[in-house]
Design a protein around this motif. Structure first.
Motif, PDB file in Angstrom:
ATOM      1  N   VAL A  35      16.009  35.170 -10.502  1.00 31.82           N
ATOM      2  CA  VAL A  35      15.383  34.058  -9.789  1.00 31.82           C
ATOM      3  C   VAL A  35      16.004  32.743 -10.250  1.00 31.82           C
ATOM      4  CG1 VAL A  35      13.221  32.786  -9.471  1.00 31.82           C
ATOM      5  CG2 VAL A  35      13.201  35.276  -9.561  1.00 31.82           C
ATOM      6  N   TYR A  36      16.333  31.894  -9.292  1.00 34.77           N
ATOM      7  CA  TYR A  36      16.814  30.540  -9.560  1.00 34.77           C
ATOM      8  C   TYR A  36      15.840  29.578  -8.895  1.00 34.77           C
ATOM      9  CZ  TYR A  36      21.055  33.088 -10.687  1.00 34.77           C
ATOM     10  OH  TYR A  36      21.955  33.973 -11.232  1.00 34.77           O
ATOM     11  N   SER A  37      15.530  28.487  -9.573  1.00 35.85           N
ATOM     12  CA  SER A  37      14.517  27.564  -9.052  1.00 35.85           C
ATOM     13  C   SER A  37      15.072  26.561  -8.042  1.00 35.85           C
ATOM     14  CB  SER A  37      13.827  26.825 -10.197  1.00 35.85           C
ATOM     15  OG  SER A  37      14.781  26.102 -10.950  1.00 35.85           O
ATOM     16  N   SER A  38      16.400  26.472  -7.929  1.00 36.87           N
ATOM     17  CA  SER A  38      16.986  25.534  -6.967  1.00 36.87           C
ATOM     18  C   SER A  38      18.320  26.083  -6.470  1.00 36.87           C
ATOM     19  CB  SER A  38      17.219  24.166  -7.609  1.00 36.87           C
ATOM     20  OG  SER A  38      18.252  24.260  -8.575  1.00 36.87           O
ATOM     21  N   GLU A  39      18.796  25.519  -5.379  1.00 37.54           N
ATOM     22  CA  GLU A  39      20.094  25.921  -4.844  1.00 37.54           C
ATOM     23  C   GLU A  39      21.208  25.591  -5.836  1.00 37.54           C
ATOM     24  OE1 GLU A  39      22.746  25.576  -0.757  1.00 37.54           O
ATOM     25  OE2 GLU A  39      21.168  24.095  -1.123  1.00 37.54           O
ATOM     26  N   ASP A  40      21.122  24.425  -6.457  1.00 38.75           N
ATOM     27  CA  ASP A  40      22.144  24.041  -7.433  1.00 38.75           C
ATOM     28  C   ASP A  40      22.190  25.029  -8.599  1.00 38.75           C
ATOM     29  OD1 ASP A  40      22.979  21.851  -5.986  1.00 38.75           O
ATOM     30  OD2 ASP A  40      21.707  20.434  -7.072  1.00 38.75           O
ATOM     31  N   GLU A  41      21.023  25.441  -9.089  1.00 36.29           N
ATOM     32  CA  GLU A  41      20.969  26.411 -10.178  1.00 36.29           C
ATOM     33  C   GLU A  41      21.571  27.749  -9.733  1.00 36.29           C
ATOM     34  OE1 GLU A  41      17.436  28.759 -12.376  1.00 36.29           O
ATOM     35  OE2 GLU A  41      17.215  26.570 -12.444  1.00 36.29           O
ATOM     36  N   ALA A  42      21.288  28.156  -8.496  1.00 38.94           N
ATOM     37  CA  ALA A  42      21.848  29.406  -7.967  1.00 38.94           C
ATOM     38  C   ALA A  42      23.368  29.305  -7.820  1.00 38.94           C
ATOM     39  CB  ALA A  42      21.198  29.743  -6.629  1.00 38.94           C
ATOM     40  N   LYS A  43      23.876  28.135  -7.432  1.00 37.61           N
ATOM     41  CA  LYS A  43      25.327  27.944  -7.321  1.00 37.61           C
ATOM     42  C   LYS A  43      25.990  28.085  -8.689  1.00 37.61           C
ATOM     43  CE  LYS A  43      25.362  25.038  -3.206  1.00 37.61           C
ATOM     44  NZ  LYS A  43      25.592  23.685  -2.676  1.00 37.61           N
ATOM     45  N   VAL A  44      25.340  27.574  -9.731  1.00 41.80           N
ATOM     46  CA  VAL A  44      25.861  27.727 -11.088  1.00 41.80           C
ATOM     47  C   VAL A  44      25.900  29.214 -11.449  1.00 41.80           C
ATOM     48  CG1 VAL A  44      25.374  27.290 -13.534  1.00 41.80           C
ATOM     49  CG2 VAL A  44      25.175  25.427 -11.875  1.00 41.80           C
ATOM     50  N   GLU A 100      10.554  35.537   0.946  1.00 42.80           N
ATOM     51  CA  GLU A 100       9.437  36.269   0.336  1.00 42.80           C
ATOM     52  C   GLU A 100       8.797  35.490  -0.812  1.00 42.80           C
ATOM     53  OE1 GLU A 100       8.356  39.164   1.676  1.00 42.80           O
ATOM     54  OE2 GLU A 100       9.923  38.852   3.161  1.00 42.80           O
ATOM     55  N   CYS A 101       9.619  35.011  -1.747  1.00 43.67           N
ATOM     56  CA  CYS A 101       9.070  34.375  -2.952  1.00 43.67           C
ATOM     57  C   CYS A 101       9.249  32.858  -2.980  1.00 43.67           C
ATOM     58  CB  CYS A 101       9.690  34.986  -4.204  1.00 43.67           C
ATOM     59  SG  CYS A 101      11.438  34.605  -4.451  1.00 43.67           S
ATOM     60  N   GLY A 102      10.113  32.321  -2.111  1.00 45.99           N
ATOM     61  CA  GLY A 102      10.333  30.876  -2.074  1.00 45.99           C
ATOM     62  C   GLY A 102      11.353  30.374  -3.074  1.00 45.99           C
ATOM     63  N   ASP A 103      11.886  31.257  -3.913  1.00 44.71           N
ATOM     64  CA  ASP A 103      12.907  30.876  -4.879  1.00 44.71           C
ATOM     65  C   ASP A 103      14.289  31.198  -4.319  1.00 44.71           C
ATOM     66  OD1 ASP A 103      11.378  29.823  -7.096  1.00 44.71           O
ATOM     67  OD2 ASP A 103      10.693  31.871  -7.491  1.00 44.71           O
ATOM     68  N   TRP A 104      15.289  31.080  -5.168  1.00 44.00           N
ATOM     69  CA  TRP A 104      16.678  31.351  -4.790  1.00 44.00           C
ATOM     70  C   TRP A 104      17.179  32.605  -5.494  1.00 44.00           C
ATOM     71  CZ3 TRP A 104      19.630  28.451  -1.373  1.00 44.00           C
ATOM     72  CH2 TRP A 104      18.994  27.303  -0.878  1.00 44.00           C
ATOM     73  N   LYS A 146      13.860  37.037 -14.289  1.00 42.62           N
ATOM     74  CA  LYS A 146      13.780  38.157 -13.348  1.00 42.62           C
ATOM     75  C   LYS A 146      12.538  38.006 -12.473  1.00 42.62           C
ATOM     76  CE  LYS A 146      17.294  40.539 -14.969  1.00 42.62           C
ATOM     77  NZ  LYS A 146      18.377  41.080 -14.241  1.00 42.62           N
ATOM     78  N   SER A 147      12.687  38.394 -11.213  1.00 44.78           N
ATOM     79  CA  SER A 147      11.591  38.299 -10.257  1.00 44.78           C
ATOM     80  C   SER A 147      10.554  39.390 -10.491  1.00 44.78           C
ATOM     81  CB  SER A 147      12.146  38.428  -8.837  1.00 44.78           C
ATOM     82  OG  SER A 147      11.098  38.409  -7.892  1.00 44.78           O
ATOM     83  N   SER A 148       9.312  39.065 -10.196  1.00 48.51           N
ATOM     84  CA  SER A 148       8.254  40.075 -10.243  1.00 48.51           C
ATOM     85  C   SER A 148       7.912  40.564  -8.841  1.00 48.51           C
ATOM     86  CB  SER A 148       7.004  39.500 -10.916  1.00 48.51           C
ATOM     87  OG  SER A 148       6.524  38.399 -10.177  1.00 48.51           O
ATOM     88  N   THR A 149       8.550  39.966  -7.825  1.00 47.70           N
ATOM     89  CA  THR A 149       8.236  40.340  -6.441  1.00 47.70           C
ATOM     90  C   THR A 149       9.448  40.789  -5.620  1.00 47.70           C
ATOM     91  OG1 THR A 149       8.483  38.042  -5.747  1.00 47.70           O
ATOM     92  CG2 THR A 149       6.260  38.777  -6.291  1.00 47.70           C
ATOM     93  N   CYS A 150      10.647  40.408  -6.022  1.00 44.83           N
ATOM     94  CA  CYS A 150      11.837  40.720  -5.244  1.00 44.83           C
ATOM     95  C   CYS A 150      12.761  41.648  -6.034  1.00 44.83           C
ATOM     96  CB  CYS A 150      12.584  39.436  -4.875  1.00 44.83           C
ATOM     97  SG  CYS A 150      11.610  38.319  -3.853  1.00 44.83           S
ATOM     98  N   PHE A 151      13.232  42.695  -5.355  1.00 43.86           N
ATOM     99  CA  PHE A 151      14.019  43.717  -6.034  1.00 43.86           C
ATOM    100  C   PHE A 151      15.302  44.037  -5.271  1.00 43.86           C
ATOM    101  CE2 PHE A 151       9.596  44.150  -7.085  1.00 43.86           C
ATOM    102  CZ  PHE A 151       9.625  44.267  -8.464  1.00 43.86           C
TER     103      PHE A 151
END
Length: 113
Positions: free
Chosen positions: A16-25, A45-49, A2-7
């Motif tokens: 939060v996902y660390s990569s596009e591939d992880e977010a696609k999963v 904002e946070c640079g993550d996915w 879970k993000s500490s900056t994005c809601f």
């Protein structure tokens, strides 16, 4: 994670996902287990996915134009995307925004008028 900056708009932290591939999963998991259609996007904002319903996605970029305080303006590729974002902000933040063409022909901006 879970993000500490994005809601989410309901106040819950976004996943939060660390990569596009992880977010696609993650999107595939949501679709197969919950019949929920989500798409990955890279958060400015946070640079993550994160994941978002497609109807909320209005891709934008910084075109080089600056606002009154010197910050870079967001530019939308199409008038439709800019109008969609203006409608989302009107519903969620109760602010009325107008769409106008970028002075450099790169897309469309929003203004309070």
């Amino acid at each position: 994670m879970k993000s500490s900056t994005c809601f989410k708009k309901n106040g819950e932290p976004k996943v939060v996902y660390s990569s596009e591939d992880e977010a696609k999963v993650g999107a595939d998991y949501a679709k197969s287990n919950y019949s929920t259609h989500l798409i990955p996007y890279h958060c400015k904002e946070c640079g993550d996915w994160h994941l978002s319903p497609p109807e909320r996605r209005t891709p934008s970029f910084e075109c080089g134009c600056t606002d009154r305080s010197g910050g870079l303006k967001q530019c939308y590729h199409t008038r439709e995307d800019a109008e969609k974002r203006a409608n989302i902000l009107r519903e969620e933040k109760k602010v009325i925004l107008q769409v106008y063409s970028c002075d450099y022909g790169k897309g469309y901006h929003l203004t309070k008028g």
